[in-house]
Design a protein around this motif. Sequence first.
Motif, PDB file in Angstrom:
ATOM      1  N   LEU A  87       0.881  -1.277   0.025  1.00 11.32           N
ATOM      2  CA  LEU A  87       0.150  -0.081   0.009  1.00 11.32           C
ATOM      3  C   LEU A  87       0.822   1.326   0.078  1.00 11.32           C
ATOM      4  O   LEU A  87       0.611   2.159  -0.627  1.00 11.32           O
ATOM      5  N   ARG A  88       1.861   1.287   0.890  1.00 14.79           N
ATOM      6  CA  ARG A  88       2.875   2.424   0.874  1.00 14.79           C
ATOM      7  C   ARG A  88       3.417   2.720  -0.608  1.00 14.79           C
ATOM      8  O   ARG A  88       3.530   3.603  -1.019  1.00 14.79           O
ATOM      9  N   ALA A  89       3.860   1.491  -1.400  1.00 14.45           N
ATOM     10  CA  ALA A  89       4.654   1.579  -2.643  1.00 14.45           C
ATOM     11  C   ALA A  89       3.470   2.252  -3.577  1.00 14.45           C
ATOM     12  O   ALA A  89       3.644   2.973  -4.383  1.00 14.45           O
ATOM     13  N   VAL A  90       2.305   1.620  -3.511  1.00 18.52           N
ATOM     14  CA  VAL A  90       1.134   2.070  -4.419  1.00 18.52           C
ATOM     15  C   VAL A  90       0.885   3.572  -4.128  1.00 18.52           C
ATOM     16  O   VAL A  90       0.804   4.362  -5.472  1.00 18.52           O
ATOM     17  N   HIS A  91       0.684   3.984  -2.895  1.00 20.58           N
ATOM     18  CA  HIS A  91       0.601   5.254  -2.721  1.00 20.58           C
ATOM     19  C   HIS A  91       1.561   6.282  -3.231  1.00 20.58           C
ATOM     20  O   HIS A  91       1.471   7.245  -3.812  1.00 20.58           O
ATOM     21  N   ASP A  92       2.912   5.950  -3.077  1.00 23.32           N
ATOM     22  CA  ASP A  92       3.999   6.838  -3.458  1.00 23.32           C
ATOM     23  C   ASP A  92       4.259   7.139  -4.890  1.00 23.32           C
ATOM     24  O   ASP A  92       4.614   8.011  -5.348  1.00 23.32           O
ATOM     25  N   ASP A  93       3.925   5.868  -5.669  1.00 21.89           N
ATOM     26  CA  ASP A  93       3.731   5.778  -7.116  1.00 21.89           C
ATOM     27  C   ASP A  93       2.745   6.709  -7.552  1.00 21.89           C
ATOM     28  O   ASP A  93       2.939   7.519  -8.321  1.00 21.89           O
ATOM     29  N   ALA A  94       1.613   6.800  -6.746  1.00 24.43           N
ATOM     30  CA  ALA A  94       0.341   7.417  -7.378  1.00 24.43           C
ATOM     31  C   ALA A  94       0.769   8.936  -7.187  1.00 24.43           C
ATOM     32  O   ALA A  94       0.253   9.777  -7.922  1.00 24.43           O
ATOM     33  N   VAL A  95       1.382   9.316  -6.007  1.00 22.91           N
ATOM     34  CA  VAL A  95       1.963  10.619  -5.629  1.00 22.91           C
ATOM     35  C   VAL A  95       2.937  11.257  -6.842  1.00 22.91           C
ATOM     36  O   VAL A  95       2.813  12.333  -7.259  1.00 22.91           O
TER      37      VAL A  95
END
Length: 371
Positions: free
Chosen positions: A132-140
């Motif tokens: 989830l953290r990785a997906v969030h950072d990629d979206a940002v």
Amino acid sequence: MAHSPRHGHDREIETLQEFDAAVARGSLVGHRVQSVDLTGRTPALVSVPTTGAVFLGCPMRPDAAAKVRADGALVFPPVPDLPFDPYRGRLYCPDELFAGLAEQGYERTPDALTYAWFQRTKADGDVFASMLRAVHDDAVSDALDEHLHRARVVGVMGGHAMARGTDAYAGAARLGRSLARAGLTVATGGGPGAMEAANLGAYAAPHDDAMLDDALRLLGKEPSFVPSVGDWARAAFEVRSRWPRGGDSVGIPTWFYGHEPPNAFAAHIAKYFANATREDGLLARCNAGVIFLPGAAGTVQEIFDNATPNYYESRGEPTPMVLVNRTHWTEHLPAWPLLQALAARRSMEPRIALVDSVEEAPEALRRLAAQ
């Protein structure tokens, strides 16, 4: 494949308006729909083909979800009980991260709750939380690229310990204002101290000069985020309330340093879990150069994080680098001699400068950029 000027991919959908426009064209085939509430769009989802589409964190009715899955679309439903949206399609803003500050205190804001979640999940090593953290950072990162498309971005780096009410803080704020008035987009690490000051200066750019002087006096009553983040943040929001419609700038902070809250003067905030991603992304986007104010370990790291791709020319032409405060960078933390030694071995030397005062930095940046 055609590219839109705002998105890296012309089939990215991040708003209901973009969704409706795609439906009006008759197809959602191959589209990526990112964090859009589709509970009111069941007729549209049922009526158009969605083969190969991907729905990331989009609430929808069960019958609509069943239909798009039957088409062959992938559906990643919203994750319950999270204090953040891992699939978000937009950058944060101060009002979002500090929501509830006045009523419940900083500890109950989305920013503080997300940091607390990060601390819990980082400690237990949960692979789902890591994803989830990785997906969030990629979206940002995707949202940041969209926001900065074609912008001339100048970075202002410096330490978080620079207190409001000091001459150094006022100088950093005037620097941010000067850069913004020159048509540059100011980007900082998004935290307190020198970072906040530069974002404040950009915020003050559309106002008359007296506004910044008055704002500095008001902020000086709460010089630091220690011991109270809430009091420190409330002073910033009071400035924003008295002088609305400030200028835009970007802050790129991280929850990795949870003791550093984001500042409220960056209109657009790209906040990351992974500090390494954040550091590299911040510097890589500073295409108009970087100004380094006095700082400690973090600022020294940023100097050489920026120098390394310049040294190896991995970003094409080296970006200008201006270090402010000769004594600090030659005696207290002597980064300048090492930077000079590296520059002399490559094509960097015409693109680095050391100046004595913050007032000299904008002209030094212009001079380097012209070479």
